[in-house]
Write a protein that holds these residues in place. Structure first.
Motif: not given
Length: 120
Positions: A21-32
């Motif tokens: 997996p590659r991280r493309i965004a963050r939302v609060n304490d979550y990663e997309v």
């Protein structure tokens, strides 16, 4: 991470390694995370969190101990915390994952297929 729009297709096209997996965004304490999958992964579970799969391209089967779920582009499935599952893709699949920061791709299983997410 910057606060810019993200083109999912471009991010998926930017790497070829599968099951990493590659991280493309963050939302609060979550990663997309974006990932490319093909073949069979490993049976595993995540004791502390649900795991959401969103299929962007291809067909993903998530095997469960009591059945399976088949996902097509535009469909999502949430594996509840603690439920053992095995993602399988006969042909290459592009997906998005939504997980708390620090969630290991192999959950409780660990092993040689464990990958730390890097920024795409």
């Amino acid at each position: 991470m910057t606060t810019q729009k993200v083109n999912i297709a471009e991010k998926l096209a930017g790497f070829t390694e599968q099951w990493a997996p590659r991280r493309i965004a963050r939302v609060n304490d979550y990663e997309v995370k974006a990932a490319r999958l093909q073949g069979e992964f490993v049976w595993h579970s995540h004791e502390d969190t649900d795991e959401m799969f969103l299929v962007v391209s291809g067909v993903l089967t998530i095997r469960l101990r009591d059945g399976e779920v088949v996902l097509h582009p535009g469909e999502i499935y949430v594996v509840p915390r603690g439920v053992e599952h095995l993602p399988v893709a006969d042909e290459e699949v592009g997906i998005l994952l939504f997980e708390p920061t620090g969630t290991r791709n192999t959950g409780d299983r660990g092993g040689e297929r464990t990958r730390e997410p890097v920024d795409a």
